[in-house]
Design a protein around this motif. Structure first.
Motif, PDB file in Angstrom:
ATOM      1  N   LEU A 100       0.813  -1.221   0.000  1.00  0.00           N
ATOM      2  CA  LEU A 100       0.000   0.000   0.000  1.00  0.00           C
ATOM      3  C   LEU A 100       0.846   1.270   0.000  1.00  0.00           C
ATOM      4  CD1 LEU A 100      -3.015  -0.911   2.318  1.00  0.00           C
ATOM      5  CD2 LEU A 100      -2.751  -1.169  -0.153  1.00  0.00           C
ATOM      6  N   ALA A 110      -0.497  -1.536  -4.864  1.00  0.00           N
ATOM      7  CA  ALA A 110      -1.509  -2.595  -4.996  1.00  0.00           C
ATOM      8  C   ALA A 110      -2.447  -2.330  -6.164  1.00  0.00           C
ATOM      9  CB  ALA A 110      -2.302  -2.728  -3.702  1.00  0.00           C
ATOM     10  N   ASP A 111      -2.713  -1.064  -6.462  1.00  0.00           N
ATOM     11  CA  ASP A 111      -3.542  -0.724  -7.617  1.00  0.00           C
ATOM     12  C   ASP A 111      -2.835  -1.099  -8.925  1.00  0.00           C
ATOM     13  OD1 ASP A 111      -5.458   0.410  -5.886  1.00  0.00           O
ATOM     14  OD2 ASP A 111      -4.399   2.337  -5.913  1.00  0.00           O
ATOM     15  N   ALA A 114      -3.023  -4.844  -9.339  1.00  0.00           N
ATOM     16  CA  ALA A 114      -4.342  -5.255  -9.821  1.00  0.00           C
ATOM     17  C   ALA A 114      -4.465  -5.020 -11.323  1.00  0.00           C
ATOM     18  CB  ALA A 114      -5.437  -4.489  -9.074  1.00  0.00           C
ATOM     19  N   ARG A 115      -3.896  -3.941 -11.791  1.00  0.00           N
ATOM     20  CA  ARG A 115      -3.927  -3.623 -13.219  1.00  0.00           C
ATOM     21  C   ARG A 115      -3.101  -4.628 -14.017  1.00  0.00           C
ATOM     22  NH1 ARG A 115      -1.785   2.236 -14.609  1.00  0.00           N
ATOM     23  NH2 ARG A 115      -3.494   2.696 -13.162  1.00  0.00           N
ATOM     24  N   GLN A 117      -2.134  -7.777 -13.146  1.00  0.00           N
ATOM     25  CA  GLN A 117      -2.596  -9.170 -13.034  1.00  0.00           C
ATOM     26  C   GLN A 117      -1.453 -10.181 -13.186  1.00  0.00           C
ATOM     27  OE1 GLN A 117      -5.934 -10.563 -12.262  1.00  0.00           O
ATOM     28  NE2 GLN A 117      -5.742  -8.526 -11.334  1.00  0.00           N
ATOM     29  N   ALA A 140      -5.535  -6.709   1.639  1.00  0.00           N
ATOM     30  CA  ALA A 140      -5.535  -5.560   0.728  1.00  0.00           C
ATOM     31  C   ALA A 140      -5.372  -6.009  -0.720  1.00  0.00           C
ATOM     32  CB  ALA A 140      -4.410  -4.598   1.106  1.00  0.00           C
ATOM     33  N   LEU A 141      -4.529  -7.001  -0.950  1.00  0.00           N
ATOM     34  CA  LEU A 141      -4.330  -7.505  -2.308  1.00  0.00           C
ATOM     35  C   LEU A 141      -5.561  -8.244  -2.810  1.00  0.00           C
ATOM     36  CD1 LEU A 141      -0.650  -8.791  -1.975  1.00  0.00           C
ATOM     37  CD2 LEU A 141      -1.422  -6.732  -3.172  1.00  0.00           C
ATOM     38  N   LYS A 142      -6.115  -9.116  -1.972  1.00  0.00           N
ATOM     39  CA  LYS A 142      -7.296  -9.882  -2.387  1.00  0.00           C
ATOM     40  C   LYS A 142      -8.480  -8.973  -2.682  1.00  0.00           C
ATOM     41  CE  LYS A 142      -6.505 -14.453  -0.363  1.00  0.00           C
ATOM     42  NZ  LYS A 142      -7.034 -15.490   0.551  1.00  0.00           N
ATOM     43  N   SER A 143      -8.642  -7.917  -1.908  1.00  0.00           N
ATOM     44  CA  SER A 143      -9.780  -7.017  -2.099  1.00  0.00           C
ATOM     45  C   SER A 143      -9.722  -6.305  -3.446  1.00  0.00           C
ATOM     46  CB  SER A 143      -9.843  -5.982  -0.978  1.00  0.00           C
ATOM     47  OG  SER A 143      -8.809  -5.025  -1.095  1.00  0.00           O
ATOM     48  N   ARG A 144      -8.532  -6.238  -4.027  1.00  0.00           N
ATOM     49  CA  ARG A 144      -8.350  -5.599  -5.336  1.00  0.00           C
ATOM     50  C   ARG A 144      -8.302  -6.618  -6.469  1.00  0.00           C
ATOM     51  NH1 ARG A 144      -6.243  -2.380  -1.552  1.00  0.00           N
ATOM     52  NH2 ARG A 144      -6.226  -0.105  -1.902  1.00  0.00           N
ATOM     53  N   VAL A 146      -6.026  -8.993  -6.823  1.00  0.00           N
ATOM     54  CA  VAL A 146      -4.644  -9.279  -7.206  1.00  0.00           C
ATOM     55  C   VAL A 146      -4.373 -10.777  -7.030  1.00  0.00           C
ATOM     56  CG1 VAL A 146      -2.209  -8.845  -6.667  1.00  0.00           C
ATOM     57  CG2 VAL A 146      -3.878  -6.967  -6.527  1.00  0.00           C
TER      58      VAL A 146
END
Length: 202
Positions: A100, A110-111, A114-115, A117, A140-144, A146
């Motif tokens: 984060l 983390a964003d 997620a982008r 992948q 935090a990773l799973k929620s996005r 990732v």
């Protein structure tokens, strides 16, 4: 094809050392998107010294040793997220600090993960506090959305902490890299072979 993102639960826990071990074992090129702080040995320089693999140039080299968002502002640099797209092919990508950490004031690592992948390997220290930090990072990773490939622990063995993080986090434990003294290309390669299964990263 070996392609992973290496992130950590905190800064200074040894994820660059693990990145070097993995890159060296799999003979995979390395890329650090943003380097903040240039006075000491950079992460890319450490990889070149310890792993002996191809090291791709950073997208941004910031003089100020701080979080990328602040280092860029102090250095008068504008970070373009589009410049942070990983090159194609086999690659070990290392983030900065934890998942984060801000890249800009509106974008976290983390964003980016997620982008992209690309499967992420979470590096966690084994010392006190790691359960909380590790589970927060995983959440935090799973929620996005990732993809998480697994957990790597760094430091002295703490079997209960390592097991409960993997169990509650719902991700597999890939192994543990002990502290190495001396830390050389030879001792690092030996430690990876002794503590990890290369097939887990193929």
């Amino acid at each position: 094809m070996t392609c992973f993102v290496i992130t950590g639960t905190d800064t200074g826990i040894g994820k660059t050392v693990f990145s070097a071990a993995l890159a060296g074992a799999m003979r995979t090129p390395y890329w650090k998107p943003i380097q903040s702080g240039l006075e000491d040995e950079t992460d890319s320089e450490a990889i070149a010294r310890l792993a002996g693999v191809a090291v791709l140039p950073e997208a941004y080299r910031l003089v100020t040793p701080a979080s990328p968002h602040l280092a860029a502002e102090i250095d008068g640099v504008t970070i373009d997220a589009e410049a942070l797209t990983p090159p194609e092919g086999a690659l070990i990508v290392e983030g900065a600090g934890g998942a984060l950490v801000p890249v800009t004031r509106s974008l976290l690592y983390a964003d980016l993960f997620a982008r992209w992948q690309i499967p992420v390997i979470v590096c966690a220290r084994t010392s006190l506090g790691t359960i909380n930090h590790s589970l927060l990072t995983i959440e935090a990773l799973k929620s996005r959305g990732v993809p998480i490939h697994g957990l790597v622990f760094l430091g002295d063995a703490m079997d209960d902490s390592e097991a409960i993080i993997a169990d509650i986090g719902g991700i597999r434990r890939l192994g543990r890299l002990p502290f190495l003294d001396p830390l050389t290309p030879e001792t690092l390669a030996q430690a990876f072979t002794a503590n990890f299964d290369r097939g887990d990263f193929a």
